[in-house]
Design a protein around this motif. Structure first.
Motif, PDB file in Angstrom:
ATOM      1  N   ASN A 182       0.814  -0.895  -0.380  1.00  0.00           N
ATOM      2  CA  ASN A 182       0.144   0.095   0.086  1.00  0.00           C
ATOM      3  C   ASN A 182       1.280   1.177  -0.211  1.00  0.00           C
ATOM      4  O   ASN A 182       1.237   1.956   0.839  1.00  0.00           O
ATOM      5  CB  ASN A 182      -1.545   0.327   1.275  1.00  0.00           C
ATOM      6  CG  ASN A 182      -1.946  -1.024   1.312  1.00  0.00           C
ATOM      7  OD1 ASN A 182      -2.699  -0.844  -0.011  1.00  0.00           O
ATOM      8  ND2 ASN A 182      -2.371  -2.074   2.174  1.00  0.00           N
ATOM      9  N   ASN A 201       2.747  -1.509   4.219  1.00  0.00           N
ATOM     10  CA  ASN A 201       2.351  -0.203   4.747  1.00  0.00           C
ATOM     11  C   ASN A 201       2.961   0.438   4.906  1.00  0.00           C
ATOM     12  O   ASN A 201       3.352   1.082   5.019  1.00  0.00           O
ATOM     13  CB  ASN A 201       0.877   0.004   5.447  1.00  0.00           C
ATOM     14  CG  ASN A 201      -0.437  -1.410   5.321  1.00  0.00           C
ATOM     15  OD1 ASN A 201      -0.499  -1.376   4.439  1.00  0.00           O
ATOM     16  ND2 ASN A 201      -0.703  -2.054   6.116  1.00  0.00           N
ATOM     17  N   VAL A 221       8.024  -4.947  12.387  1.00  0.00           N
ATOM     18  CA  VAL A 221       6.443  -4.062  11.961  1.00  0.00           C
ATOM     19  C   VAL A 221       7.635  -2.616  11.745  1.00  0.00           C
ATOM     20  O   VAL A 221       6.627  -2.592  11.015  1.00  0.00           O
ATOM     21  CB  VAL A 221       5.631  -4.254  13.300  1.00  0.00           C
ATOM     22  CG1 VAL A 221       4.339  -3.487  13.023  1.00  0.00           C
ATOM     23  CG2 VAL A 221       5.583  -5.792  13.568  1.00  0.00           C
ATOM     24  N   THR A 245      -5.968  -3.484   2.633  1.00  0.00           N
ATOM     25  CA  THR A 245      -5.496  -4.382   3.707  1.00  0.00           C
ATOM     26  C   THR A 245      -6.954  -5.678   4.027  1.00  0.00           C
ATOM     27  O   THR A 245      -6.342  -6.738   3.950  1.00  0.00           O
ATOM     28  CB  THR A 245      -4.788  -3.704   4.544  1.00  0.00           C
ATOM     29  OG1 THR A 245      -4.443  -3.266   4.088  1.00  0.00           O
ATOM     30  CG2 THR A 245      -4.216  -4.864   5.910  1.00  0.00           C
ATOM     31  N   VAL A 286      -1.488   4.884   9.663  1.00  0.00           N
ATOM     32  CA  VAL A 286      -1.008   3.546   9.046  1.00  0.00           C
ATOM     33  C   VAL A 286      -0.413   2.541  10.062  1.00  0.00           C
ATOM     34  O   VAL A 286      -0.055   1.969  10.151  1.00  0.00           O
ATOM     35  CB  VAL A 286      -0.241   4.383   7.199  1.00  0.00           C
ATOM     36  CG1 VAL A 286       0.452   3.010   7.094  1.00  0.00           C
ATOM     37  CG2 VAL A 286      -1.135   4.612   6.450  1.00  0.00           C
ATOM     38  N   ALA A 331      -0.765  -5.945  13.523  1.00  0.00           N
ATOM     39  CA  ALA A 331       1.047  -6.834  13.055  1.00  0.00           C
ATOM     40  C   ALA A 331       0.537  -8.369  14.821  1.00  0.00           C
ATOM     41  O   ALA A 331       1.206  -9.130  14.384  1.00  0.00           O
ATOM     42  CB  ALA A 331       1.996  -6.544  13.577  1.00  0.00           C
ATOM     43  N   VAL A 386      -5.713   2.371   2.762  1.00  0.00           N
ATOM     44  CA  VAL A 386      -5.039   1.561   2.981  1.00  0.00           C
ATOM     45  C   VAL A 386      -5.684   0.518   4.324  1.00  0.00           C
ATOM     46  O   VAL A 386      -5.529  -0.912   3.738  1.00  0.00           O
ATOM     47  CB  VAL A 386      -4.250   2.017   3.581  1.00  0.00           C
ATOM     48  CG1 VAL A 386      -3.345   0.869   4.888  1.00  0.00           C
ATOM     49  CG2 VAL A 386      -3.122   3.100   3.304  1.00  0.00           C
ATOM     50  N   VAL A 408       3.033  -8.595   8.447  1.00  0.00           N
ATOM     51  CA  VAL A 408       2.665  -7.003   7.896  1.00  0.00           C
ATOM     52  C   VAL A 408       3.336  -5.875   9.005  1.00  0.00           C
ATOM     53  O   VAL A 408       4.330  -5.454   9.865  1.00  0.00           O
ATOM     54  CB  VAL A 408       1.448  -5.844   8.724  1.00  0.00           C
ATOM     55  CG1 VAL A 408       0.569  -4.667   8.921  1.00  0.00           C
ATOM     56  CG2 VAL A 408      -0.046  -7.097   8.622  1.00  0.00           C
ATOM     57  N   GLN A 409       3.826  -4.511   7.532  1.00  0.00           N
ATOM     58  CA  GLN A 409       4.748  -3.501   8.239  1.00  0.00           C
ATOM     59  C   GLN A 409       4.667  -2.547   7.755  1.00  0.00           C
ATOM     60  O   GLN A 409       4.231  -2.143   7.137  1.00  0.00           O
ATOM     61  CB  GLN A 409       6.239  -3.681   7.612  1.00  0.00           C
ATOM     62  CG  GLN A 409       7.183  -2.967   7.319  1.00  0.00           C
ATOM     63  CD  GLN A 409       8.389  -2.800   6.497  1.00  0.00           C
ATOM     64  OE1 GLN A 409       8.058  -2.357   5.745  1.00  0.00           O
ATOM     65  NE2 GLN A 409       8.880  -4.209   6.969  1.00  0.00           N
ATOM     66  N   ALA A 410       4.826  -1.707   8.970  1.00  0.00           N
ATOM     67  CA  ALA A 410       4.669  -0.059   8.816  1.00  0.00           C
ATOM     68  C   ALA A 410       6.325   0.813   8.079  1.00  0.00           C
ATOM     69  O   ALA A 410       6.678   0.355   8.835  1.00  0.00           O
ATOM     70  CB  ALA A 410       4.024   0.490   9.960  1.00  0.00           C
ATOM     71  N   SER A 422      -1.010  -0.682  11.318  1.00  0.00           N
ATOM     72  CA  SER A 422      -0.598  -1.521  11.009  1.00  0.00           C
ATOM     73  C   SER A 422       0.106  -2.074  12.534  1.00  0.00           C
ATOM     74  O   SER A 422       0.663  -3.456  12.065  1.00  0.00           O
ATOM     75  CB  SER A 422       0.875  -1.049  10.335  1.00  0.00           C
ATOM     76  OG  SER A 422       0.750  -0.327   8.861  1.00  0.00           O
ATOM     77  N   GLU A 423       0.463  -1.752  13.485  1.00  0.00           N
ATOM     78  CA  GLU A 423       1.547  -2.122  14.616  1.00  0.00           C
ATOM     79  C   GLU A 423      -0.131  -3.182  15.181  1.00  0.00           C
ATOM     80  O   GLU A 423       0.163  -4.358  15.648  1.00  0.00           O
ATOM     81  CB  GLU A 423       1.325  -1.019  15.370  1.00  0.00           C
ATOM     82  CG  GLU A 423       2.950  -0.885  14.976  1.00  0.00           C
ATOM     83  CD  GLU A 423       3.028   0.714  16.152  1.00  0.00           C
ATOM     84  OE1 GLU A 423       4.511   0.310  16.945  1.00  0.00           O
ATOM     85  OE2 GLU A 423       1.887   1.814  17.348  1.00  0.00           O
TER      86      GLU A 423
END
Length: 274
Positions: free
Chosen positions: A101, A151, A237, A134, A173, A181, A130, A191-193, A177-178
């Protein structure tokens, strides 16, 4: 980065005549999105490319086919519109192994002087897309017990200051994401930011940001993507590429809020940006 082949019984929808894993990238025609598309094609992925500029999408699809043998499906869409988001979400519902994303933008000018429609479009791309994309991608990934969502946020999501709405959207975001995750731990889905600082991209050129910044503060797009992939392998993450920005984020995170606010104002002059 090493990627294992997916189980054919639960594999995502392949592109016609293709047998490689599939990655979908939003905003891939320049900057971080293009670097991610190129890197994933080199790693053996076929691509689904979603952006507004059909001509640039077609050029990128041609390039990855010629250089990496990757098939590419193009989705000319505007993610600021429900129809554009729905089209990409429908493709994600068919299944992909990797979602980036990346699409997002900032507005110039002060918040109170901006057209409300432009502010809403910014939130629709930076936040709503986003969340919706997702959500569309996760069920097939969970069924396959395999998948990755990156993301693209910003250091501004960790250290507010690059405009009001932009920083707020990127903070969403990061937090989103956190939370995901944590909920997805043990499922096989990562999942990662991704939180870069200043990167030499069209985004910064269009926004007129950073013209006077010292050279050491600039990152290269390939450096950003390489850092993101390394952090994915380490199950981090929050990915902050570049030692200079890792240090800034660490210092800002340890300061009392009033002092952090001063640092923000010195690093990221938010006047004239939204």
């Amino acid at each position: 980065m090493t990627e294992s082949a997916p189980d054919p019984a639960v594999a995502a929808k392949r592109l016609p005549g293709a047998h490689r894993p599939v990655a979908l990238i939003t905003g891939p025609t320049s900057g971080i999105g293009k670097a991610y598309a190129t890197r994933l094609a080199a790693l053996g992925y076929d691509l689904v490319l979603a952006a507004r500029d059909e001509q640039r999408l077609a050029a990128l699809a041609h390039d990855v086919q010629v250089h990496f043998g990757a098939e590419a499906e193009v989705l000319p869409v505007d993610l600021a519109t429900p129809a554009g988001r729905d089209r990409v979400a429908a493709r994600l519902g068919d299944g992909v192994e990797f979602l980036v994303n990346n699409a997002g933008f900032g507005n110039s000018g002060e918040f109170w002087a901006n057209d409300p429609a432009h502010l809403q479009a910014q939130l629709d791309v930076n936040v709503t897309a986003v969340m919706q994309l997702t959500r569309a991608a996760l069920p097939p990934m969970l069924h396959a017990a395999n998948g990755t969502v990156v993301n693209v946020a910003s250091l501004a999501g960790l250290i507010p200051g690059r405009g009001s709405t932009y920083s707020a959207s990127k903070a969403y975001v990061v937090s989103f994401s956190e939370g995901l995750a944590s909920g997805l731990a043990g499922t096989g889905v990562r999942v990662q930011a991704l939180c870069p600082g200043f990167v030499r991209t069209e985004f910064h050129e269009r926004a007129g940001i950073g013209a006077s910044l010292p050279r050491p503060l600039w990152l290269d797009v390939d450096e950003v993507v390489a850092g993101s992939l390394r952090d994915l392998e380490k199950n981090r993450v929050i990915s902050v590429p570049g030692m200079q920005y890792k240090a800034i984020a660490a210092v800002a995170g340890s300061l009392p809020r009033p002092l952090a606010a001063r640092l923000n104002r010195r690093l990221f002059n938010a006047r004239g940006r939204t």
